[in-house]
Write an enzyme that holds these catalytic residues in place. Structure first.
Site: not given
Length: 771
Positions: A113, A702, A569
């Protein structure tokens, strides 16, 4: 009056219809060639520049556009390209995407992040042997495009200190290697980049140093002083604007103020408002330019223009040149409120997306340059919108507030200790050692997306849509049973987003149709807007969970998104403390957990991937945050029986410093991202003495790369050195939503094979019947 210019740190990249996502994924799939991808990117940059011009921005940023990630772009610009990626692909573009996504044989860079945001950046890999080399082609091209369009432009580049602080040691570099020791090697490369931009005609270049707003030791502050002393001493460079955002600069402010750079950009919103007093105590910035971030670049509420003007008026007395900007890049907000035709027009007036924030910045600059009378209509409209929001019935629900006030300490605590719960759960679930599961979602196929679009457009009935979802769940359950997973999920085919799905079913939230924000690469999300007090109208997940459980004898997890992630979020309300909003969301989720348990669900997963994300950047605010954040999770989950197993999941963040808070969640099982970091988090759990069950991920979802069963087995063996066999789970890093079905299928088959292989190596006593 002073001439004040409006400017921005950065602008959304995706385009109004996510054209960038479609072009990049088209290139990956072979539908577009490199020339077509670059043509689309150039068109998006041109459109963004024109939008900024129309909004009144007189100095536009360049270089902030990225095909994937701006930190990756910086790594490329300074030549920090791992050899495995250079060798894995032919063209520059393919090497770039190999760093981002990996290949069939080569893993990508780690991802984590970006400070306390939901944006993910790719972590540079550096070692003692790293050789830097300047490549200014991207920056040069984008700057020249803006100049050719007749715009004043300021190239933006991640600064050298933050670049090194955000990097990690490359494999083989040694655990004691510190990337910041490469500063002296990196600075000449930055000097070359700056010289190239000066030669291209750049008057100013912005170097972003957001890492300096965190608590930094003297060694980092000394490195920053040295970096800008050396760069500032160059005569072949443009003027330097060093930018910070997300919090106050603290001890780094006098360091940068004394350096021979021509300007600073500071955030004056939220906790960074403390920069105002610090700047005054310092005596201002005589002889330097200040770009004042007085419009919140991370949230979507219309700015309080009167308050911003008051701050700017104070700053005018502290600096020789003042310009106005948002607090940070507008990368973190959607593009345009006017695209939201489904929002109540009165509510839409409360909001400001990127285009509206650019307009707010222009209004503020004009007010300072020409006087308030020049923008009187805009100031009046802003006051009216803010007053309407404050007085709206949407924002307050008496029943919700009374329920929150009645919460006791016992409500946020499981009545049984973990050992007692573990024995009850193992008796009920009867799982083997190293039980296998997934995190929740299965691939969201084009067919599922079309089904949702058809439902919205009226091309399919509600009953027809429900049967399509039911059929998908049947297929997902059948696949998991055939593959041999131990704890199943229903795959979440009815959910397009793990936060928006719940927000649409909770009072107090607003949804957007086009409010896309980049999370990483080509992954975009539509954060809902948390506008009022939160409550649950009806059960949200029970029906599909019960249906899935009816198809199998194996346990099926109920899947919920935790209260902290529901805040992190979303675009949260700014008119009450976050802790109060979190408690409201937690109570709504508590009702859902209770209904799942009453329906027979034995395992409930309440995901909190954003727990680390919201951690304040400075230590002074962390204890208070972790106290209310962990209480909110326990409030959501604390009402269940001993034999109901509570899971949680976290991914793509640095967890080591919050392990005590992770333990304080009191979840029975936690799953965490671990594949890209080669089980680093498992070692951290062991070092912290984590006492409960854990599933450090063995498959990086990912990346399109499918690891072999042998590779996953090796990761499990590594994890076993840190987590005892009777407390270790085998699972992917995260949900499978973004993967193709064939990738996810092969990966899960390999996962089960790996778990069985390692399970067979365990001594006979490594069973799950022990408490």
């Amino acid at each position: 009056m002073a001439r004040v210019r409006p400017t921005l740190h950065g602008y959304p990249r995706q385009g109004p219809h996510r054209e960038l996502k479609k072009a990049v994924e088209g290139y990956w799939s072979g539908r577009l060639d490199a020339a077509a991808l670059r043509e689309t990117a150039a068109a998006l940059r041109a459109a963004a520049r024109e939008e900024m011009r129309r909004a009144g921005i007189t100095e536009v940023p360049t270089g902030d556009f990225s095909l994937y990630d701006h930190v990756l772009d910086t790594a490329w610009a300074v030549g920090a390209i791992p050899e495995r990626h250079r060798a894995a692909a032919g063209t520059d573009l393919d090497v770039y995407f190999a760093m981002a996504r990996g290949t069939a044989d080569v893993p990508p860079l780690e991802m984590t992040k970006w400070f306390d945001t939901n944006y993910h950046y790719l972590v540079p890999e550096l070692g003692p042997d790293t050789v830097f080399a300047a490549d200014s082609r991207k920056q040069d091209t984008e700057f020249r495009e803006a100049r050719a369009a007749g715009l004043d432009a300021r190239p933006v580049l991640l600064g050298p200190v933050s670049f090194l602080l955000l990097a990690k040691p490359a494999p083989g570099a040694g655990a004691d290697f510190v990337p910041l020791t490469l500063l002296d090697r990196l600075l000449p490369v930055y000097a070359l980049l700056l010289a190239d931009l000066r030669a291209a005609g750049a008057e100013w270049v912005q170097l972003d140093e957001p890492a300096l707003v965190a608590d930094q030791p003297a060694s980092v502050l000394n490195a920053a002083a040295r970096a800008y002393r050396e760069l500032g001493a160059r005569t072949d460079r443009p003027k330097l604007l060093v930018a910070s955002y997300f919090d106050r600069l603290g001890d780094a402010l006098p360091v940068l103020a004394k350096s021979p750079v021509e300007g600073l950009a500071l955030d004056f919103t939220g906790p960074a408002a403390a920069n105002l007093d610090a700047l005054a105590a310092l005596g201002g910035l005589p002889g330097k330019r200040l770009v004042a971030g007085v419009v919140d670049g991370r949230n979507i509420w219309a700015a309080d223009l009167e308050r911003a003007l008051s701050t700017l008026a104070t700053l005018l007395g502290l600096v020789d040149r003042l310009d106005v900007a948002p607090s940070c890049s507008l990368l973190h907000v959607p593009l345009d409120v006017t695209a939201e035709r489904d929002l109540d027009p009165q509510v839409a007036r409360w909001l400001a997306f990127a285009r509206q924030k650019a307009e707010e910045v222009a209004v503020l600059a004009r007010a300072l340059s020409e006087g308030r009378d020049a923008v009187a209509p805009q100031l009046a409209a802003n006051r009216a919108a803010r007053a309407a929001r404050a007085g709206s019935a949407l924002t307050r629900d008496t029943a919700v507030r009374e329920r929150c006030a009645a919460v006791t300490e016992a409500d946020a605590r499981r009545p049984q200790p973990y050992a007692q719960r573990a024995a009850a759960q193992r008796s009920r679930l009867a799982l083997p050692p190293l039980p296998t599961t997934t995190i929740g979602s299965f691939p969201q196929t084009p067919e599922l997306r079309r089904a949702r679009a058809d439902l919205r457009a009226g091309r399919v009935t509600a009953d027809g849509y429900r049967e399509r979802i039911a059929e998908e769940i049947r297929e997902v359950i059948a696949f998991q049973e055939k593959t041999g997973l131990d704890v199943l999920v229903h795959g979440e085919p009815e959910r397009d987003d793990m936060v928006a799905y719940f927000a649409e079913r909770l009072d107090g939230y607003l949804a957007t149709r086009h409010g896309w924000v980049q999370s990483y690469g080509t992954r975009y999300v539509r954060p809902p807007i948390l506008a009022g007090d939160v409550s649950r109208r009806a059960p949200m997940t029970v029906e599909w969970t019960v249906f899935a459980q009816s198809l199998t004898r194996r346990p099926v997890k109920g899947m919920l998104t935790g209260p902290v992630t529901m805040l992190a979020w979303s675009f949260v309300r700014d008119d009450q403390p976050l802790a109060e909003t979190a408690r409201q969301v937690a109570l709504a989720l508590r009702d859902e957990v209770a209904d799942l348990e009453a329906a027979g669900t034995a395992v409930v997963q309440v995901d909190e991937p954003a727990l680390r994300e919201l951690l304040p950047l400075r230590a002074s605010g962390r204890d208070a945050y972790l106290t209310w954040a962990t209480e909110a999770f326990r409030l959501a989950t604390g009402g269940v029986r001993a034999d109901t197993q509570i899971h949680t999941h976290m991914c793509y963040a640095e967890f080591g410093e919050i392990l005590p808070a992770i333990e304080a969640l009191d979840a029975d099982v936690i799953s965490l991202e671990a594949a890209r970091s080669r089980m680093a988090v498992a070692d951290e759990l062991a070092a912290a003495g984590y006492p409960r069950e854990a599933g450090p991920g063995v498959y990086d979802i990912h990346s399109p790369r499918v690891p072999s069963a042998g590779e996953m087995a090796d990761l499990l063996r590594h994890a076993l050195r840190a987590v005892p066999a009777d407390r270790l789970w085998a699972n992917p890093d995260c949900g499978l939503k973004t993967r193709r079905p064939e990738e996810a299928g092969r990966a899960l088959e390999n996962l089960v094979t790996a778990a069985r292989r390692v399970r067979a190596e365990l001594p006979p006593q490594a069973d799950r019947g022990r408490g």
